[in-house]
Design a protein around this motif. Sequence first.
Motif, PDB file in Angstrom:
ATOM      1  N   LEU A  14       0.815  -1.206   0.000  1.00 53.44           N
ATOM      2  CA  LEU A  14       0.000   0.000   0.000  1.00 53.44           C
ATOM      3  C   LEU A  14       0.856   1.267   0.000  1.00 53.44           C
ATOM      4  CD1 LEU A  14      -2.825  -1.027   2.457  1.00 53.44           C
ATOM      5  CD2 LEU A  14      -3.107  -0.416   0.059  1.00 53.44           C
ATOM      6  N   LEU A  15       2.172   1.079   0.003  1.00 57.45           N
ATOM      7  CA  LEU A  15       3.074   2.223  -0.014  1.00 57.45           C
ATOM      8  C   LEU A  15       4.192   1.972  -1.033  1.00 57.45           C
ATOM      9  CD1 LEU A  15       3.345   4.942   1.447  1.00 57.45           C
ATOM     10  CD2 LEU A  15       4.866   3.826   3.078  1.00 57.45           C
ATOM     11  N   PRO A  16       3.835   1.911  -2.317  1.00 61.05           N
ATOM     12  CA  PRO A  16       4.854   1.638  -3.341  1.00 61.05           C
ATOM     13  C   PRO A  16       5.832   2.807  -3.469  1.00 61.05           C
ATOM     14  CG  PRO A  16       2.784   2.256  -4.368  1.00 61.05           C
ATOM     15  CD  PRO A  16       2.505   2.133  -2.897  1.00 61.05           C
ATOM     16  N   LYS A  17       7.027   2.511  -3.938  1.00 62.30           N
ATOM     17  CA  LYS A  17       8.079   3.511  -4.114  1.00 62.30           C
ATOM     18  C   LYS A  17       8.613   3.467  -5.540  1.00 62.30           C
ATOM     19  CE  LYS A  17       8.388   4.804   0.297  1.00 62.30           C
ATOM     20  NZ  LYS A  17       8.086   6.155   0.752  1.00 62.30           N
ATOM     21  N   ASN A  18       9.281   4.543  -5.924  1.00 60.48           N
ATOM     22  CA  ASN A  18      10.031   4.590  -7.190  1.00 60.48           C
ATOM     23  C   ASN A  18       9.194   4.187  -8.400  1.00 60.48           C
ATOM     24  OD1 ASN A  18      12.371   5.277  -5.701  1.00 60.48           O
ATOM     25  ND2 ASN A  18      12.726   3.110  -5.265  1.00 60.48           N
ATOM     26  N   GLU A  19       7.980   4.746  -8.465  1.00 61.27           N
ATOM     27  CA  GLU A  19       7.085   4.532  -9.601  1.00 61.27           C
ATOM     28  C   GLU A  19       6.636   3.076  -9.745  1.00 61.27           C
ATOM     29  OE1 GLU A  19       8.856   6.242 -13.078  1.00 61.27           O
ATOM     30  OE2 GLU A  19       8.903   8.256 -12.212  1.00 61.27           O
ATOM     31  N   ASP A  20       6.709   2.289  -8.650  1.00 60.53           N
ATOM     32  CA  ASP A  20       6.212   0.913  -8.676  1.00 60.53           C
ATOM     33  C   ASP A  20       4.700   0.889  -8.845  1.00 60.53           C
ATOM     34  OD1 ASP A  20       8.643  -0.311  -8.393  1.00 60.53           O
ATOM     35  OD2 ASP A  20       8.488  -0.573  -6.226  1.00 60.53           O
ATOM     36  N   ILE A  21       4.211  -0.190  -9.437  1.00 62.17           N
ATOM     37  CA  ILE A  21       2.780  -0.485  -9.506  1.00 62.17           C
ATOM     38  C   ILE A  21       2.598  -1.871  -8.891  1.00 62.17           C
ATOM     39  CG2 ILE A  21       0.780  -0.852 -10.998  1.00 62.17           C
ATOM     40  CD1 ILE A  21       2.106   1.020 -13.027  1.00 62.17           C
ATOM     41  N   LEU A  22       1.813  -1.960  -7.811  1.00 58.85           N
ATOM     42  CA  LEU A  22       1.720  -3.192  -7.037  1.00 58.85           C
ATOM     43  C   LEU A  22       0.276  -3.632  -6.839  1.00 58.85           C
ATOM     44  CD1 LEU A  22       4.218  -2.207  -4.179  1.00 58.85           C
ATOM     45  CD2 LEU A  22       4.740  -3.567  -6.221  1.00 58.85           C
ATOM     46  N   ASP A  23       0.077  -4.939  -6.732  1.00 62.29           N
ATOM     47  CA  ASP A  23      -1.201  -5.480  -6.280  1.00 62.29           C
ATOM     48  C   ASP A  23      -1.240  -5.369  -4.759  1.00 62.29           C
ATOM     49  OD1 ASP A  23      -2.145  -6.211  -8.821  1.00 62.29           O
ATOM     50  OD2 ASP A  23      -0.958  -8.049  -8.770  1.00 62.29           O
ATOM     51  N   ALA A  24      -2.402  -5.010  -4.228  1.00 70.34           N
ATOM     52  CA  ALA A  24      -2.519  -4.820  -2.781  1.00 70.34           C
ATOM     53  C   ALA A  24      -3.891  -5.276  -2.323  1.00 70.34           C
ATOM     54  CB  ALA A  24      -2.292  -3.357  -2.416  1.00 70.34           C
ATOM     55  N   ILE A  47      -6.150   2.279  -6.822  1.00 72.70           N
ATOM     56  CA  ILE A  47      -7.146   1.969  -7.857  1.00 72.70           C
ATOM     57  C   ILE A  47      -7.972   0.774  -7.391  1.00 72.70           C
ATOM     58  CG2 ILE A  47      -7.508   1.342 -10.276  1.00 72.70           C
ATOM     59  CD1 ILE A  47      -4.646   2.500 -10.767  1.00 72.70           C
ATOM     60  N   ALA A  48      -9.289   0.933  -7.395  1.00 74.32           N
ATOM     61  CA  ALA A  48     -10.204  -0.129  -6.994  1.00 74.32           C
ATOM     62  C   ALA A  48     -11.295  -0.275  -8.040  1.00 74.32           C
ATOM     63  CB  ALA A  48     -10.824   0.193  -5.631  1.00 74.32           C
ATOM     64  N   ASP A  49     -11.929  -1.447  -8.058  1.00 75.90           N
ATOM     65  CA  ASP A  49     -13.112  -1.602  -8.897  1.00 75.90           C
ATOM     66  C   ASP A  49     -14.156  -0.568  -8.482  1.00 75.90           C
ATOM     67  OD1 ASP A  49     -13.023  -5.247  -9.081  1.00 75.90           O
ATOM     68  OD2 ASP A  49     -12.088  -3.717 -10.347  1.00 75.90           O
ATOM     69  N   LYS A  50     -14.864  -0.027  -9.448  1.00 78.80           N
ATOM     70  CA  LYS A  50     -15.873   0.992  -9.142  1.00 78.80           C
ATOM     71  C   LYS A  50     -16.879   0.485  -8.122  1.00 78.80           C
ATOM     72  CE  LYS A  50     -19.040   4.207 -11.414  1.00 78.80           C
ATOM     73  NZ  LYS A  50     -19.608   4.651 -12.713  1.00 78.80           N
TER      74      LYS A  50
END
Length: 201
Positions: A14-24, A47-50
């Motif tokens: 929930l706290l990505p760094k350096n432009e990471d994109i992670l599943d959480a 980002i979550a499902d609407k």
Amino acid sequence: EAGRLVELSGTSSLLPKNEDILDAEFASLGLVTASVKLLHENDVLVIADKSDGPALLNAIIRAGIPLGSNEDFERSRIAGFWPQSGREILEKSIPQELDRDHTAISFTKGCYLGQETIARLDAIGQLQKKLCLVRIDTHDSIEPGAALMKADQPVGHITSAMLEANGRYVLALAYLRRGNFESGLQLKCNNSDAVVLQSHS
């Protein structure tokens, strides 16, 4: 506040760094988090499902994490030099006018829609207008469209404006004409003193 979410969930995703994109995951909801620079240097885009939006919002509130107001967001957006679609970003806007050369343009990749216009402006350097951050020394509200004046001549217009948090002055995003982009330029808006604080760089 992202740090508080990490404490509650026990996952650093929930706290990505350096432009990471992670599943959480938070409150049994599947999320995607991204390290971005939107309003602040270390922002996290969640980002979550609407359909999961209300449940995520309720989980954040139950966790005791305060939510900012729309006014808070707008104030931060303007101070952070972040253009908004429909205000600063219009149908015919180009990235150089929005001062997004380093974050939104590739000058090395192959062909893409609009490349000819962007390459020509890069080579010639003849922008006719540019988005700038302006401080206006007034306590009064400033409406979008208000003119910025230099020596009684209009040189630009306000697109978004908000009183600073303590009400001491107005911060605004404005399109200024060529020759009026430099930081420190003194202007007038609604008979109040104004100064160009910066173009984004």
